[in-house]
Write an enzyme that holds these catalytic residues in place. Sequence first.
Site, mmCIF file in Angstrom:
data_model
loop_
_atom_site.group_PDB
_atom_site.id
_atom_site.type_symbol
_atom_site.label_atom_id
_atom_site.label_comp_id
_atom_site.label_asym_id
_atom_site.label_seq_id
_atom_site.Cartn_x
_atom_site.Cartn_y
_atom_site.Cartn_z
ATOM 1 N N ARG A 179 16.241 59.697 83.154
ATOM 2 C CA ARG A 179 17.506 60.215 82.454
ATOM 3 C C ARG A 179 18.570 60.694 83.670
ATOM 4 O O ARG A 179 17.784 60.784 84.868
ATOM 5 C CB ARG A 179 17.023 61.649 81.901
ATOM 6 N N ARG A 183 19.490 54.097 79.570
ATOM 7 C CA ARG A 183 18.019 54.391 79.330
ATOM 8 C C ARG A 183 17.493 53.574 77.964
ATOM 9 O O ARG A 183 16.271 53.277 77.964
ATOM 10 C CB ARG A 183 18.007 55.911 79.259
#
Length: 292
Positions: free
Chosen positions: A157, A247
Site C-alpha cells: 500500500r 496494488r
Amino acid sequence: MDRGVFVSRAEAESTTLADALERYALEVAPKKKDAYHDTLRCRRLSKRTLARKALAAIRGKDIATFIRERQAEGVGANMIRLDLALLSHLFNTARTAWGMESLTNPVDLVKGQRPKLPGGRDRRLVGDEQARLLAAAHAYGGEIGPLITWAIETAMRRGEIAAMRWEHLDRKARVLLIPETKTGTPRRVPLSTAAMGVLDEFPRRMGHAAHNVDGRVWGMRPDSISQAFERVCKAAGIEGLTFHDLRHEATSRLFEKGLNPMQVAAITGHKTLQMLKRYTHLRAEDLVGMLG
C-alpha cells in the site's frame, strides 16, 4: 433512582455534536491508525448544521438527512461511509466511555439508507502503459520511478511504502518487515529480484543521504506520491490510473505467476478471500494457457 436503574440524560442533552466531535478529536482520534484524517473529519463535521444539535436530540431521520445532503453535494459513497463510521463510533464512545448511557446510536437506525459502495476497480496496466509510465517517471525525476516499480513488485500500500525503514529490511533473506499495516497485523513481504534491484540503486541516487536521516527508505510522503504519480500519468498520456491501482496490478500478477490464494494473501496482507478477490483482476487471455 432508589433502585439504581435511573439513567440521567442531562449530559447527553447538554452536549452538542460539535462539543463531542472536539472531544473525540482530542481523546480518541490520536489513538487511531489514521489519526490525521480522522481529526480532519471531526473538524469538517463540526461545521455542519447537524453539529449544533445535542447528542440526545439526534435521531435516525437526522442522519438520513445528513446522508442526502452529502449526496447532493456530490460526495462519493466511500467518503459518506467514513463519515458515518466516525459518527457511529463517537456515539458508542459517548455511551460506553463518557458516561452518557442513555444515548442510542442513530447511525445504526439508517443502515438500509446508506449509499452503496461502487464495485471494486478493475483498472490494470494495458499494452505499453508500463513502459510509457516508467519513461515519463524517469523524465520527471526524483523517487517516483523507483516507487512505481517497487509498488508493482511488492503489492504494498502507498502508506506502507512511504513508511518503509532500512532497519526492517533483511537483505540476506530478501524480506521486508511491515510492522504497522492497515489491518493491524504485521507482515513480512518477500522481495523479488527486481524489487531488490530498486534498493540496490539507492547508493547511486543523488540526494538519497538527505532522505535517510530518519531511517526511512523513501523521502516522499503518501500525498506527495499520489501527486507525482498523477503528473507522470498525465505526461505519459495515461488516463484513469491511480497509484493504488498498482496494488491491484501487482496482486493479479502474483496469481498469474501461479501462487495460490493463501500465498498471495501472505504477501498482500488481505484478511479475507473476499477482499483479495476484490483487488484481483485476472485477464482471460492470460488464463488460456493454463487450460490446456
